[in-house]
Design a protein around this motif. Structure first.
Motif, mmCIF file in Angstrom:
data_model
loop_
_atom_site.group_PDB
_atom_site.id
_atom_site.type_symbol
_atom_site.label_atom_id
_atom_site.label_comp_id
_atom_site.label_asym_id
_atom_site.label_seq_id
_atom_site.Cartn_x
_atom_site.Cartn_y
_atom_site.Cartn_z
ATOM 1 N N ARG A 221 -36.367 -41.315 -17.054
ATOM 2 C CA ARG A 221 -37.087 -41.807 -18.223
ATOM 3 C C ARG A 221 -38.542 -41.419 -18.085
ATOM 4 O O ARG A 221 -38.986 -40.961 -17.016
ATOM 5 N N TYR A 222 -39.305 -41.575 -19.170
ATOM 6 C CA TYR A 222 -40.732 -41.281 -19.086
ATOM 7 C C TYR A 222 -41.535 -42.239 -19.943
ATOM 8 O O TYR A 222 -41.016 -42.889 -20.857
ATOM 9 N N TRP A 223 -42.820 -42.334 -19.610
ATOM 10 C CA TRP A 223 -43.798 -43.083 -20.372
ATOM 11 C C TRP A 223 -44.861 -42.106 -20.865
ATOM 12 O O TRP A 223 -45.138 -41.104 -20.202
ATOM 13 N N THR B 38 -41.013 -48.924 -23.187
ATOM 14 C CA THR B 38 -41.642 -47.604 -23.271
ATOM 15 C C THR B 38 -43.148 -47.664 -23.072
ATOM 16 O O THR B 38 -43.801 -46.632 -23.007
ATOM 17 N N LEU C 121 -46.210 -49.707 -15.493
ATOM 18 C CA LEU C 121 -45.065 -49.196 -16.234
ATOM 19 C C LEU C 121 -44.043 -50.310 -16.395
ATOM 20 O O LEU C 121 -43.500 -50.799 -15.403
ATOM 21 N N LEU D 64 -46.859 -48.077 -21.520
ATOM 22 C CA LEU D 64 -47.590 -47.784 -20.293
ATOM 23 C C LEU D 64 -49.000 -48.341 -20.455
ATOM 24 O O LEU D 64 -49.719 -47.969 -21.386
ATOM 25 N N ARG E 161 -47.098 -37.305 -20.009
ATOM 26 C CA ARG E 161 -45.938 -38.080 -19.603
ATOM 27 C C ARG E 161 -45.931 -38.384 -18.108
ATOM 28 O O ARG E 161 -46.302 -37.537 -17.299
#
Length: 292
Positions: free
Chosen positions: A45-47, A81, A77, A83, A33
């Motif tokens: 938030r995360y990818w 969502t 990014l 990446l 992540r």
């Protein structure tokens, strides 16, 4: 001290402040992540990447540069969502089975530095190496070899000193190098701090405006500050047993973000893997964007 309550990392690493975005980035290595915190809104938030991401730094053309399992990558990014990752370079012979990149950051001129490690630390294989990457010359030959767990990269405010640690329990060492800011070449390697007698291991690090080296004391729940001559002059307690890396950021570069690793020990159950923001009473040096 502020805890990011919606964040828990298995191995939280590589916090970095992106001044242009007013945002923090960091990674959770085994969960693949890349995290982001908007400092103004508090939104996180995360990818999720296709492989482990060990370290990141902002790029001058947008996105991030990253040291990952199989090489150096450019990361894009988007607002959803997804990446996108594009491999930029890898050692000619490959990293080898069980290897990945680990700690990394840019020097003051925008060249990206990162080192490799054998992921099974119990094996204590000194096969890690330190590399430099820039767009003009690509990936360098190794500048430092025989590392167990490469860590602690940092550059003095004037860029003329490079720091490097080996955080493996069998090594616990921080070195300083003279650094040629024109050619990007380190030389004159010397011991900066021998931490073999300390409880903590020298993990990720940051530099303040006084040229002091702040390093996470992994396994000892602290961040240590060393003066430019290698003298330990401050110990900052944190609630996580295994702080992994620290970075200065925020509008005035006076906030310290500290990421951590889950230890699995009962006394660390509440805070292990937490990410915290605190005011240490010092100011950091702005990170240079990767010169894409």
């Amino acid at each position: 001290m502020e805890r990011l309550n919606d964040v828990s990392c298995k191995v939280g690493e590589s916090p970095t402040w992106h001044a242009g975005e007013g945002a923090w980035y960091w990674v959770d290595i085994p969960q693949q992540r890349v995290w982001r915190l908007d400092a103004a809104t508090g939104a996180t938030r995360y990818w999720v990447a296709d492989e482990m991401v060990a370290c990141v730094a902002p790029r001058s053309d947008g996105g991030l540069i990253a040291g990952m399992e199989t090489g150096i990558f450019a990361l894009e990014l988007d607002a959803c969502t997804a990446l996108a990752q594009r491999k930029l370079a890898a050692p000619a012979s490959g990293l080898g089975e069980g290897m990945r990149f680990n700690d990394g950051r840019c020097d003051r001129q925008g060249r990206f530095w990162s080192g490799t490690m054998f992921m099974d630390m119990a094996a204590a294989r000194a096969v890690g190496q330190l590399y430099r990457y820039d767009t003009a010359r690509g990936l360098s030959a190794p500048f430092v070899s025989e590392l167990l767990t490469q860590n602690g990269l940092a550059f003095s405010p004037d860029g003329r000193t490079m720091y490097l640690s080996d955080s493996h329990p069998a090594r616990r060492m921080v070195w300083a190098f003279d650094y040629d800011t024109t050619d990007g070449v380190p030389s004159n390697r010397r011991v900066f701090s021998d931490m073999t007698a300390m409880a903590g291991r020298p993990d990720g690090a940051a530099i303040d405006t006084d040229g002091c080296y702040w390093v996470c004391g992994n396994d000892d729940g602290c961040v240590l500050r060393f003066t430019p001559d290698g003298k330990l002059d401050r110990r900052l307690e944190v609630p996580m047993l295994k702080p992994a890396m620290c970075a200065f950021g925020g509008k005035n570069l006076d906030t310290l973000m500290v990421t951590s690793i889950i230890s699995g020990k009962p006394e660390d159950a509440e805070w292990g893997g937490a990410v915290v923001l605190l005011q240490p009473g010092a100011q950091g040096v702005a990170e240079t964007l990767f010169a894409a």
